[in-house]
Write a protein that holds these residues in place. Structure first.
Motif, mmCIF file in Angstrom:
data_model
loop_
_atom_site.group_PDB
_atom_site.id
_atom_site.type_symbol
_atom_site.label_atom_id
_atom_site.label_comp_id
_atom_site.label_asym_id
_atom_site.label_seq_id
_atom_site.Cartn_x
_atom_site.Cartn_y
_atom_site.Cartn_z
ATOM 1 N N VAL A 63 2.985 2.530 -12.590
ATOM 2 C CA VAL A 63 3.887 3.226 -11.654
ATOM 3 C C VAL A 63 3.444 4.679 -11.468
ATOM 4 O O VAL A 63 3.418 5.211 -10.357
ATOM 5 N N ALA A 64 3.074 5.323 -12.567
ATOM 6 C CA ALA A 64 2.623 6.714 -12.484
ATOM 7 C C ALA A 64 1.213 6.732 -11.895
ATOM 8 O O ALA A 64 0.308 6.107 -12.420
ATOM 9 N N SER A 65 1.055 7.466 -10.828
ATOM 10 C CA SER A 65 -0.240 7.482 -10.149
ATOM 11 C C SER A 65 -1.220 8.409 -10.868
ATOM 12 O O SER A 65 -0.864 9.522 -11.261
ATOM 13 N N THR B 173 3.978 12.101 -6.312
ATOM 14 C CA THR B 173 2.670 12.598 -6.720
ATOM 15 C C THR B 173 1.784 12.862 -5.508
ATOM 16 O O THR B 173 1.088 13.882 -5.446
ATOM 17 N N ALA B 174 1.814 11.968 -4.541
ATOM 18 C CA ALA B 174 1.014 12.182 -3.333
ATOM 19 C C ALA B 174 1.454 13.489 -2.658
ATOM 20 O O ALA B 174 0.650 14.186 -2.032
ATOM 21 N N ALA C 127 9.941 2.741 -9.501
ATOM 22 C CA ALA C 127 9.119 1.658 -8.964
ATOM 23 C C ALA C 127 7.937 2.318 -8.284
ATOM 24 O O ALA C 127 7.998 3.484 -7.896
ATOM 25 N N LYS C 128 6.871 1.587 -8.175
ATOM 26 C CA LYS C 128 5.661 2.198 -7.633
ATOM 27 C C LYS C 128 5.706 2.336 -6.116
ATOM 28 O O LYS C 128 5.381 3.373 -5.567
ATOM 29 N N VAL D 48 7.831 2.657 -3.067
ATOM 30 C CA VAL D 48 9.231 2.961 -2.801
ATOM 31 C C VAL D 48 9.519 2.672 -1.326
ATOM 32 O O VAL D 48 9.387 3.538 -0.465
ATOM 33 N N CYS E 212 5.120 11.971 -0.453
ATOM 34 C CA CYS E 212 6.198 11.926 -1.456
ATOM 35 C C CYS E 212 5.621 11.932 -2.872
ATOM 36 O O CYS E 212 4.525 11.426 -3.084
ATOM 37 N N THR F 111 5.313 3.780 1.655
ATOM 38 C CA THR F 111 6.493 4.531 1.238
ATOM 39 C C THR F 111 7.435 4.780 2.424
ATOM 40 O O THR F 111 7.037 5.371 3.434
ATOM 41 N N GLU G 69 8.015 11.205 -16.051
ATOM 42 C CA GLU G 69 8.228 9.809 -15.673
ATOM 43 C C GLU G 69 7.807 8.825 -16.745
ATOM 44 O O GLU G 69 8.390 7.753 -16.851
ATOM 45 N N VAL H 16 -0.359 11.501 3.022
ATOM 46 C CA VAL H 16 -1.091 11.090 1.824
ATOM 47 C C VAL H 16 -0.237 10.054 1.113
ATOM 48 O O VAL H 16 0.965 10.270 0.907
ATOM 49 N N SER H 17 -0.823 8.925 0.758
ATOM 50 C CA SER H 17 -0.023 7.888 0.110
ATOM 51 C C SER H 17 -0.920 6.915 -0.641
ATOM 52 O O SER H 17 -1.957 6.501 -0.120
ATOM 53 N N GLN H 18 -0.537 6.585 -1.847
ATOM 54 C CA GLN H 18 -1.280 5.559 -2.584
ATOM 55 C C GLN H 18 -1.047 4.216 -1.914
ATOM 56 O O GLN H 18 -1.978 3.544 -1.495
ATOM 57 N N SER H 19 0.230 3.824 -1.828
ATOM 58 C CA SER H 19 0.567 2.470 -1.378
ATOM 59 C C SER H 19 0.419 2.289 0.129
ATOM 60 O O SER H 19 0.176 1.188 0.603
ATOM 61 N N GLY H 20 0.634 3.359 0.867
ATOM 62 C CA GLY H 20 0.657 3.238 2.321
ATOM 63 C C GLY H 20 1.919 2.561 2.828
ATOM 64 O O GLY H 20 1.990 2.141 3.984
#
Ligand code: G6P
Length: 589
Positions: A390-392, A294-295, A583-584, A586, A292, A344, A474, A338-342
């Motif tokens: 929030v912005a990656s 940016t990822a 929000a970072k 989601v 989702c 989403t 953003e 692909v995910s920053q937070s893992g």
């Protein structure tokens, strides 16, 4: 979305919760609240807006050893004090903070006729449900267990009760991690590790449908069966300073500049591990990159990188649309998420849909211990450290580095990929000087008054044009759109007027002549051409130099746009770390 923290211990519980909330604010920041637990009651304080500079000293509430807090990203009910968490039971003795969505809250509310509700939230049914079971004679733990097993939907919940010397946490679908403090029987529980990173790095991740009771000891059990679950703590090697702003005015610029070494960190993957994932990819058929935001742009870039480097076709879908493709899935399909937070929600749902078809899953994830790292068959850690804005930014280029390396590994050219990325990393380090940033700030001064801008790229840099647009939108709220260079003439060029900024992402590859021609077409209509390119060109009105790094061009081309977006935001009076409405993490669909 929403950030949760709970504390039990001998330190100043209010202060720990307020400080923890500040570090969780990236998860939501429309309102916040705290509850402290006393013997006869739970004291609650709530406020609309960001927690900002609010300090624990300003809180004139009594506090004991236990406190919980919440920072909200509204789903059910407007942004009001009444809708802010914690929510309490009728007798004011039970307080709950919650992240997620309770899908059956209306039915449950209808059942709780003799309870008085004061908010429009789905969350408020939880303390009332617990209270109902307490009234029936159940103890707090059993009552909470019963209440939670009635909930449908996603939740991470922390509950407290007056006179009860402990905290109860539970999760299904939304993240919750336990921190084991240094002091005797000191516990933290939060949505994310940075909330307590200053106090401990020993953590225990809760799994779905688990409940933890934190009092004299920590006891994890299955919400439905009550069965005890043993889980050893893990040590997290994140540095607390990485999660602090330090001398920087904002996390965004700090994280952008940390890209001096994030690419070289990301590619520190063992050859064995990379080759195993590469083998899974090479053995797969009809595979998908899924992510989702940016990822998602990194995932799209992955399809280009694989086609170009490994001669392999991989499909792409944004996570929320992926369920529409499930009829193409077979047990030969590999899904790369692909995910920053893992965490989403859309990506987790896409994974559920894939798993149901026997698809194997590989994660490219920044947060160790996150749901994706636990649910994927394999994962590669991005190692960018905590990303708070929030912005990656740094996680994005780390993800791009891993995906590029994987493509080389699939092609049997792992070493060549490593060398390319090491070289790109060194060159990024060299360009990220004060002067470089100041030059881009001067550009931001020039174009900050525009309400629209366009970004074009081709090939590897088309996904980066889309990503560049997200960055600008953003944080600066300028209407920015990214296009494939070739698409401009099919419509968007009608929007170019005298002076309209257009960023052109150029790579020194076969797409260069065509993207420069597209730039000329825009310039002929009056566009102000900002070239991000290894070499200057007469079509550019403003040139931002980037190193020539071959297939790593998406990594180096996006960085100056991140810097530009940052300065546009600051110059336009926006807070780049906490963009409105976003929000970072989601964690809702
Ligand atoms: C949100 C964030 C983005 C992020 C996206 C996906 O929209 O604001 O920065 O790219 O979620 O999140 P993930 O954690 O899966 O990378």
């Amino acid at each position: 979305m929403c950030g949760i923290i709970g504390y039990r211990g001998d330190k100043d519980s209010k202060r720990i919760v307020i400080e923890g909330l500040k570090s969780l604010e990236y998860r939501g920041y429309d309102s916040w609240g705290i509850a402290t637990v006393l013997n006869d009651r739970v004291a609650v304080f709530k406020k609309v807006g960001k927690i900002g500079g609010f300090s624990a000293d300003q809180l004139k509430m009594e506090a004991g050893r236990i406190a919980i807090g919440h920072t909200r990203w509204a789903t059910h009910g407007n942004v009001t004090e009444a809708n802010a968490h914690p929510h309490v039971s009728c007798d004011g003795k039970i307080a709950v903070v919650h992240n997620g969505i309770i899908e059956n809250y209306q039915e449950l509310k209808a059942e709780l006729k003799d309870h008085k509700f004061v908010s429009q939230t789905d969350t408020e049914i939880i303390p009332h449900l617990i209270e109902g079971y307490v009234r029936e004679g159940y103890g707090f733990v059993e009552a909470t267990k019963r209440a939670l097993s009635r909930l449908e939907g996603r939740f991470a919940v922390v509950a407290v009760m007056a006179g009860y010397d402990g905290l109860i946490g539970a999760r299904r679908g939304s993240p919750l991690v336990l921190g084991l403090g240094g002091g005797e029987r000191e516990y933290f529980i939060a949505s994310d590790i940075p909330a307590f990173l200053n106090h401990t790095r020993n953590v225990v991740f809760l799994e779905d449908n688990e409940l933890v009771v934190l009092n004299k000891d920590y006891r994890i059990m299955n919400i439905k069966t009550g069965e005890d679950i043993k889980r050893e703590p893990q040590h997290i090697d994140w540095d607390a300073a990485q999660a602090e702003k330090g001398d920087y005015p904002h996390f965004m610029i700090k994280e952008v500049l940390e890209q001096r070494d994030t690419v070289s960190r990301a590619i520190k993957q063992s050859d064995g591990e990379i080759m195993e994932v590469a083998k899974m990819l090479n053995d797969s058929f009809g595979s998908f990159f899924v992510a989702c935001g940016t990822a998602g742009k990194v995932a799209l870039a992955g399809t280009y990188l694989f086609s170009r480097i490994a001669n392999k076709h991989v499909n792409f879908s944004v996570s929320s649309e992926f369920p529409n493709y499930t009829h193409f899935l077979t047990d030969k399909t590999l899904m790369i998420v692909v995910s920053q937070s893992g965490e989403t929600a859309d990506t987790l749902e896409a994974m559920d849909a894939a798993r149901a078809k026997g698809v194997k899953i590989v994660g490219v994830v920044n947060v160790m211990g996150s749901t994706i790292t636990r649910q994927a068959d394999r994962f590669l850690l991005v190692k960018a450290g905590p990303e708070k804005c929030v912005a990656s930014t740094k996680a994005t280029t780390g993800q791009l580095a891993i995906v590029t390396l994987l493509a080389y590994a699939c092609a049997g050219r792992l070493e060549e990929g490593r060398e390319l990325l090491e070289d790109a990393s060194a060159k990024i380090n060299a360009i990220l000087t004060e002067e470089y940033v100041a030059n881009i700030r001067a550009l931001a001064e020039k174009i900050k008054g525009w309400e629209s801008m366009y970004i074009i790229g081709r090939g590897l840099n088309y996904p980066m044009a889309l990503e560049a647009a997200i960055k600008v939108q953003e944080v600066s709220y300028i209407h920015a759109e990214g296009f494939a260079g070739g698409e401009l003439k099919h419509g968007p060029i009608a929007l170019i007027s005298n002076g309209t900024p257009c960023i052109v992402l150029v790579a020194n590859d076969e797409t260069k002549p065509d993207i420069l021609s597209n730039a000329v077409e825009v310039k002929a209509r009056g566009g102000f051409i900002i070239g991000v390119a290894p070499k200057n060109n007469e079509v550019f009105d403003f040139w931002i130099p980037v190193p020539d790094v071959g297939n790593a061009s998406p990594i180096v081309n996006i960085i100056p746009v991140q810097i530009l977006a940052y300065h546009l935001a600051v110059l336009r009076g926006c807070n780049p770390d906490m963009p409105r409405n976003l929000a970072k993490s989601v964690t809702v669909k």
